[in-house]
Design an enzyme around this catalytic site. Structure first.
Site, PDB file in Angstrom:
ATOM      1  N   GLU A  29       0.831  -1.222   0.000  1.00 49.16           N
ATOM      2  CA  GLU A  29       0.000   0.000   0.000  1.00 49.16           C
ATOM      3  C   GLU A  29       0.856   1.259   0.000  1.00 49.16           C
ATOM      4  O   GLU A  29       2.064   1.211   0.245  1.00 49.16           O
ATOM      5  CB  GLU A  29      -0.936  -0.008   1.216  1.00 49.16           C
ATOM      6  CG  GLU A  29      -0.203  -0.028   2.541  1.00 49.16           C
ATOM      7  CD  GLU A  29      -0.959   0.681   3.647  1.00 49.16           C
ATOM      8  OE1 GLU A  29      -1.468   1.785   3.411  1.00 49.16           O
ATOM      9  OE2 GLU A  29      -1.017   0.127   4.751  1.00 49.16           O
TER      10      GLU A  29
ATOM     11  N   LYS B 292      -5.284  10.862   0.898  1.00 51.73           N
ATOM     12  CA  LYS B 292      -5.420   9.500   1.416  1.00 51.73           C
ATOM     13  C   LYS B 292      -6.679   8.915   0.777  1.00 51.73           C
ATOM     14  O   LYS B 292      -7.773   9.451   0.961  1.00 51.73           O
ATOM     15  CB  LYS B 292      -5.553   9.555   2.944  1.00 51.73           C
ATOM     16  CG  LYS B 292      -5.842   8.230   3.598  1.00 51.73           C
ATOM     17  CD  LYS B 292      -5.962   8.416   5.117  1.00 51.73           C
ATOM     18  CE  LYS B 292      -6.648   7.231   5.755  1.00 51.73           C
ATOM     19  NZ  LYS B 292      -6.937   7.473   7.181  1.00 51.73           N
TER      20      LYS B 292
ATOM     21  N   VAL C 100      -5.398   0.365   2.890  1.00 53.29           N
ATOM     22  CA  VAL C 100      -5.528  -1.088   2.728  1.00 53.29           C
ATOM     23  C   VAL C 100      -6.741  -1.393   1.841  1.00 53.29           C
ATOM     24  O   VAL C 100      -6.651  -2.186   0.902  1.00 53.29           O
ATOM     25  CB  VAL C 100      -5.651  -1.784   4.104  1.00 53.29           C
ATOM     26  CG1 VAL C 100      -6.080  -3.237   3.950  1.00 53.29           C
ATOM     27  CG2 VAL C 100      -4.320  -1.695   4.849  1.00 53.29           C
TER      28      VAL C 100
ATOM     29  N   ASP D 143     -16.913   5.164  14.031  1.00 47.81           N
ATOM     30  CA  ASP D 143     -15.684   5.117  13.239  1.00 47.81           C
ATOM     31  C   ASP D 143     -15.183   3.683  13.089  1.00 47.81           C
ATOM     32  O   ASP D 143     -14.533   3.137  13.975  1.00 47.81           O
ATOM     33  CB  ASP D 143     -14.606   6.019  13.854  1.00 47.81           C
ATOM     34  CG  ASP D 143     -13.419   6.194  12.918  1.00 47.81           C
ATOM     35  OD1 ASP D 143     -13.342   5.467  11.905  1.00 47.81           O
ATOM     36  OD2 ASP D 143     -12.582   7.070  13.200  1.00 47.81           O
TER      37      ASP D 143
ATOM     38  N   SER E  73     -13.188   1.420  10.168  1.00 43.32           N
ATOM     39  CA  SER E  73     -12.446   1.581   8.913  1.00 43.32           C
ATOM     40  C   SER E  73     -13.088   0.803   7.771  1.00 43.32           C
ATOM     41  O   SER E  73     -13.546  -0.333   7.950  1.00 43.32           O
ATOM     42  CB  SER E  73     -11.012   1.102   9.096  1.00 43.32           C
ATOM     43  OG  SER E  73     -10.335   1.119   7.860  1.00 43.32           O
ATOM     44  N   ALA E  74     -13.057   1.410   6.592  1.00 41.53           N
ATOM     45  CA  ALA E  74     -13.540   0.731   5.385  1.00 41.53           C
ATOM     46  C   ALA E  74     -12.671  -0.488   5.050  1.00 41.53           C
ATOM     47  O   ALA E  74     -13.066  -1.327   4.240  1.00 41.53           O
ATOM     48  CB  ALA E  74     -13.564   1.709   4.210  1.00 41.53           C
TER      49      ALA E  74
ATOM     50  N   LYS F 135      -3.262  -1.993  15.437  1.00 41.41           N
ATOM     51  CA  LYS F 135      -2.741  -1.106  16.467  1.00 41.41           C
ATOM     52  C   LYS F 135      -3.741  -0.954  17.581  1.00 41.41           C
ATOM     53  O   LYS F 135      -4.934  -0.942  17.347  1.00 41.41           O
ATOM     54  CB  LYS F 135      -2.516   0.266  15.877  1.00 41.41           C
ATOM     55  CG  LYS F 135      -1.116   0.485  15.501  1.00 41.41           C
ATOM     56  CD  LYS F 135      -0.774   1.929  15.465  1.00 41.41           C
ATOM     57  CE  LYS F 135       0.593   2.014  14.844  1.00 41.41           C
ATOM     58  NZ  LYS F 135       0.527   2.233  13.425  1.00 41.41           N
TER      59      LYS F 135
END
Ligand code: PSU
Ligand code: MN
Length: 306
Positions: free
Chosen positions: A27, A89, A109, A141, A143-144, A162
């Site tokens: 990535e 991004k 990602v 929130d 992440s996709a 993380k």
């Protein structure tokens, strides 16, 4: 070479796809938004070399001039590193804008998985994936990256997630979405900087061959979506879970106070953690990416044998 209006691949990557040779996708958000210059460029080039030395073809992916490009050259990697956060991004929802307006973008990602699948690449190495953020029950929130894992057929090798994320909820989400989480030679989910966490992976696997066999079985019965391979940071670089937890809590509190949200939160937290640990975390981050690149190359090689 251009493969239509919105897709491009280097000759090396195109030939490797045609000849069924092992390829590992990489990535570019990690380059522009995840690490400072010039360490980001140095790391990206080293990762490519590690994959080559292991006998596979690296394909760093980004959007360049409105084309999803698989197999960046060194100048393009240097450009993304130098420009840093000036480069957009780009996750799944950003692609239509960036492609149609012929812009550049550093792919997350999720977006890198999309590019890899379009180019015919099945294995992808990174550092950490996005996931369910702490407090997601308030912020929504998530992440996709997780949705992408549920629908795009690419195996992603990471060092776990993380601890800026809620690891437990991230695992729950992946379970709901039918994404297998494999621990490479570990039964617990590694937590990125540290190779331990209180949570178990779905399956412990002990060889790249086993992972390749799972990919093969999944593909044979048309199960859409990817798999997540969690590869623990090597012991000698692993940081103390509680120590890093303290730093993470501080960074999250700062983000809260500043009202940072949406796509900016992950880069903000990564940057603050790097500053607060005075570079220790950056070194660990680099080492774990190298470790993931090696394993991803092995998986790609084993998969081609099946
Ligand atoms: N986690 C890391 N390092 C990273 C990222 C996540 O430890 O560089 C990057 C990856 O590109 C990942 C993205 O896909 O952040 C997730 O961003 P978001 O949480 O906004 O989906
Ligand atoms: Mn988010």
């Amino acid at each position: 070479m251009n493969l239509g209006t919105y897709l491009s691949a280097s000759n090396e990557v195109m030939e490797a796809v045609k000849e069924n040779r092992p390829i590992v996708a990489l990535e570019s958000t990690i380059i522009s938004h995840g690490m400072p210059y010039p360490k980001n460029v140095e790391t990206a080039l080293n990762v490519e070399q590690i994959i080559k030395d292991a006998g596979a073809v690296p394909a760093t992916i980004a959007v360049i001039g409105g084309r999803i490009t698989a197999g960046l050259n060194h100048d393009q990697i240097d450009y993304l590193g130098k420009e840093g956060t000036k480069v957009a991004k780009v996750s799944r929802r950003d692609l239509p804008y960036i492609l149609s307006q012929k812009k550049d973008g550093a792919t997350t990602v999720a977006a890198t998985m999309i590019g890899a699948a379009l180019a015919g690449i099945k294995v992808f190495a990174t550092g950490g994936i996005g996931g369910v953020h702490r407090g997601a029950e308030r912020t929504f929130d998530i992440s996709a990256d997780l949705e992408e894992l549920s629908q795009t057929d690419v195996t992603v090798v990471c060092a776990g997630a993380k601890a800026i994320l809620d690891l437990k909820l991230t695992l729950e989400y992946l379970e709901t979405k039918g994404v297998p989480v494999l621990g490479y030679r570990t039964s617990v989910l590694p937590a990125f900087y540290s190779n331990k966490s209180p949570y178990n992976v779905d399956y412990q696997v002990d060889s790249a061959k086993q992972i390749a066999e799972m990919m093969y079985a999944k593909y044979k019965v048309n199960l859409a979506g990817g798999m997540l391979v969690a590869n623990p940071i090597p012991d000698e670089y692993s940081m103390d879970f509680d120590e890093i937890e303290e730093v993470i809590l501080k960074a999250i509190a700062e983000a809260d106070q500043k009202g940072i949200h949406g796509k900016d939160i992950t880069p903000f937290l990564l940057d603050r953690i790097q500053q607060l640990t005075m570079g220790d975390s950056l070194e660990a981050n680099i080492k774990l990416v190298y470790n993931n690149a090696r394993l991803a190359a092995e998986i790609a090689i084993e998969y081609m044998k099946l």
